[in-house]
Design an enzyme around this catalytic site. Structure first.
Site, mmCIF file in Angstrom:
data_model
loop_
_atom_site.group_PDB
_atom_site.id
_atom_site.type_symbol
_atom_site.label_atom_id
_atom_site.label_comp_id
_atom_site.label_asym_id
_atom_site.label_seq_id
_atom_site.Cartn_x
_atom_site.Cartn_y
_atom_site.Cartn_z
ATOM 1 N N GLY A 141 84.529 1.181 24.530
ATOM 2 C CA GLY A 141 85.694 2.050 24.737
ATOM 3 C C GLY A 141 86.732 1.902 23.650
ATOM 4 N N LYS A 190 76.304 12.667 27.768
ATOM 5 C CA LYS A 190 75.333 11.598 27.497
ATOM 6 C C LYS A 190 75.361 10.608 28.653
ATOM 7 C CE LYS A 190 75.260 7.412 25.507
ATOM 8 N NZ LYS A 190 74.152 6.836 26.277
ATOM 9 N N GLU A 237 85.211 -10.230 32.516
ATOM 10 C CA GLU A 237 84.411 -9.437 33.447
ATOM 11 C C GLU A 237 82.948 -9.875 33.366
ATOM 12 O OE1 GLU A 237 83.796 -5.160 32.796
ATOM 13 O OE2 GLU A 237 84.306 -4.895 34.917
ATOM 14 N N GLU A 274 87.772 4.574 30.850
ATOM 15 C CA GLU A 274 87.769 3.799 32.091
ATOM 16 C C GLU A 274 86.887 2.582 31.836
ATOM 17 O OE1 GLU A 274 89.204 2.749 34.965
ATOM 18 O OE2 GLU A 274 89.701 4.863 34.647
ATOM 19 N N CYS A 318 83.038 -1.414 38.695
ATOM 20 C CA CYS A 318 84.265 -1.727 37.944
ATOM 21 C C CYS A 318 85.284 -2.309 38.897
ATOM 22 C CB CYS A 318 84.864 -0.474 37.333
ATOM 23 S SG CYS A 318 83.703 0.464 36.407
HETATM 24 C C1 UN1 Z 1 82.998 2.112 39.388
HETATM 25 O O1 UN1 Z 1 82.688 0.991 39.716
HETATM 26 O O2 UN1 Z 1 83.056 2.423 38.203
HETATM 27 O O3 UN1 Z 1 85.839 2.519 44.518
HETATM 28 C C2 UN1 Z 1 83.284 3.191 40.361
HETATM 29 C C3 UN1 Z 1 84.646 2.307 44.369
HETATM 30 C C4 UN1 Z 1 83.727 3.484 44.137
HETATM 31 C C5 UN1 Z 1 83.696 3.858 42.713
HETATM 32 C C6 UN1 Z 1 83.467 2.725 41.757
HETATM 33 N N1 UN1 Z 1 84.141 4.581 44.958
HETATM 34 O O4 UN1 Z 1 84.191 1.190 44.397
#
Ligand code: UN1
Length: 493
Positions: free
Chosen positions: A231, A173, A383, A248, A282
């Site tokens: 999550g 999904k 965040e 994650e 992230c």
């Molecule tokens: C994400 O933000 O979920 O290290 C992934 C990084 C990228 C991946 C980010 N290669 O910022």
């Protein structure tokens, strides 16, 4: 209008719900198409197809399974530019970053295809004579993948390649915001000739499709990237069902700048980490923890340089910062800026929704910097997932590490220093899954584990060899060729 469908059991099909949702370009509000909204029944159909296909797939030798990944890798390479353009128009990140993201998927495909000839287990000596002992990885079964909009192809590749090469089938999904990239990716799998039923794309909402996946008795594991709220709900329910989850989630990543740091380099790293992808990674830099001796100097340089970050439609090669994903995200970011002001932080730059130069049709937020932030403030802890940076001043490395570790997340951190002793101390003590020295908080490479400590995850990792642990069970095998009963722990002593 172009309709985006599901890909189930090797067929493109519309959901029986007959509901569609519009797909919007975040840079200008243009409608790019519409995507089918699936039901629980669609999920069930996908799972049944996956289950059937996996029965045969698990018997295909891993190097042969990997051949499909090589084909996918070459197709991605061929279409890199085309997919990057789609990614930018659907998700908003600037075109250079979109190319980088497709490259991340290509890298992952080659890397995981290579795993088809490794998938190492252990062979160990048995404690008994004429007995052989080894461990092998076996597939879990049907993997349910739930992926976010901020890295719509990279994260789908982090999850689907290791799942498939280890012998699982996939029900996927994608995020509702990015179904076109998902469509392109599924089409590549189709073109690579992946046997039907192994990769099923089911579009729809988290509350219908996501929930149905978590609840489905024939989905053996859920790999999720997204918010902590979703999550932890997945984890709670999956826990009751004894279903494996790999999660994650959020980050509150900091760059530490010590007094001896190369400030030019630090500024480059900070601007890239904080405002690349409009802060919607992230791994985005959302805090700077700076030694008080260089705080003012760093602030001046940041403010000077932030003006160079031109905002606009990411397909324009000269644009440095694209839009954020949607209206509600834009409003949430602005809400946090107001909270920061109420908390007493000082706004150094930005702080507003951008409405000039024809950008009002898109979701643009000005790159924003707060200073005089203290670790207790909400803008220093929560965040924001947007282009908002908070500067916190400290007196020592020890204090910097304490501030870095004092949040509930633990994804990425970074330190700028010329002192090797301090760098090693930081590498040891920073409580994050990823640490950078003299580089910003983003830029993970696919052959190392990606993930974080504490509230960021649940101990699993995407990418790297570590990803194999998510998609496999260990089987320990003992072969006794002595021709007699040998009792372990008894007959050898
Ligand atoms: C994400 O933000 O979920 O290290 C992934 C990084 C990228 C991946 C980010 N290669 O910022």
């Amino acid at each position: 209008m172009k309709k985006y469908l599901n890909y189930i059991d090797g067929e493109w099909s519309e959901s029986s719900s007959s509901k569609f949702v519009e797909i919007l370009n975040p840079a200008n509000g243009e409608v790019l198409g519409e995507v089918t909204q699936s039901t629980k029944e669609d999920v069930d159909r996908a799972v049944q197809a996956a289950k059937r296909a996996q029965k045969e797939w698990r018997l295909v030798p891993a190097p042969e399974r990997a051949e499909f990944l090589y084909k996918v890798a070459f197709l991605l390479k061929e279409r890199k530019e085309e997919i990057a353009q789609v990614l930018t128009s659907e998700m908003g990140k600037v075109i250079d970053e979109a190319r980088g993201e497709v490259q991340e998927a290509i890298d992952m495909a080659f890397y995981m295809a290579g795993e088809g000839r490794r998938l190492f287990g252990d062979t160990v000596p048995s404690e008994l004579r004429n007995k052989f002992a080894m461990s092998v990885r076996i597939p879990v079964g049907v993997a349910g993948l739930i992926t976010p909009w901020n890295f719509p192809i990279a994260i789908a590749s982090w999850k689907s390649f290791p799942a498939l090469v280890t012998g699982n089938a996939v029900v996927w999904k994608p995020a509702t915001e990015t179904p076109i990239v998902a469509f392109e990716f599924a089409k590549i799998y189709e073109e690579a000739g992946l046997p039907k039923g192994l990769l099923n794309l089911v579009n729809g909402s988290g509350s219908v499709v996501g929930d149905a996946m978590v609840e489905h008795p024939d989905i053996d594991l859920i790999s999720f990237t997204g918010s902590n709220e979703v999550g932890s709900a997945i984890n709670a329910r999956a826990g009751q069902l004894l279903k494996r989850t790999s999660l994650e989630m959020g980050g509150k990543n900091a760059v530490i700048v010590l007094a001896d740091a190369d400030l030019n380099l630090a500024v480059d790293g900070i601007l890239w980490g904080a405002f690349g992808t409009s802060g919607q990674r992230c791994t985005a830099t959302s805090r700077i923890i700076v030694h008080q001796d260089v705080k003012e100097e760093l602030e001046q340089r940041l403010v000077q340089r932030i003006g160079e970050l031109s905002l606009g439609d990411g397909t324009d090669e000269s644009v440095k910062v694209g839009p954020v994903i949607n209206r509600s995200s834009l409003e949430k970011i602005h809400e946090y800026v107001k909270i920061g002001q109420q908390e007493g932080a000082k706004l150094l730059a930005g702080g507003s929704i951008v409405t000039d130069n024809g950008l009002e049709r898109g979701n643009f937020y000005a790159p924003t910097i707060f200073t005089n932030v203290t670790p207790e403030m909400r803008i220093a802890k929560e965040e924001i997932f947007g282009p908002v940076l908070s500067i916190i001043s400290v007196k020592s490395l020890e204090e910097a590490i304490e501030v870095n570790n004092g949040v509930e997340f633990g994804l990425s951190s970074s330190i700028f220093t010329a002192d090797v002793n301090l760098a090693f101390q930081a590498m040891r003590d920073l409580d994050t899954g990823i640490v950078y020295v003299n580089a910003g908080t983003t830029g993970a490479e696919i052959h190392l584990p990606f993930g974080g400590t504490k509230g960021t995850g649940n101990g699993h990792r995407d990418s790297g060899v570590a990803a194999l642990d998510v998609y496999t069970e260990w089987k320990s095998i003992y072969i006794d060729y002595s021709g007699k009963l040998q009792r372990a722990q008894i007959d050898n002593y």
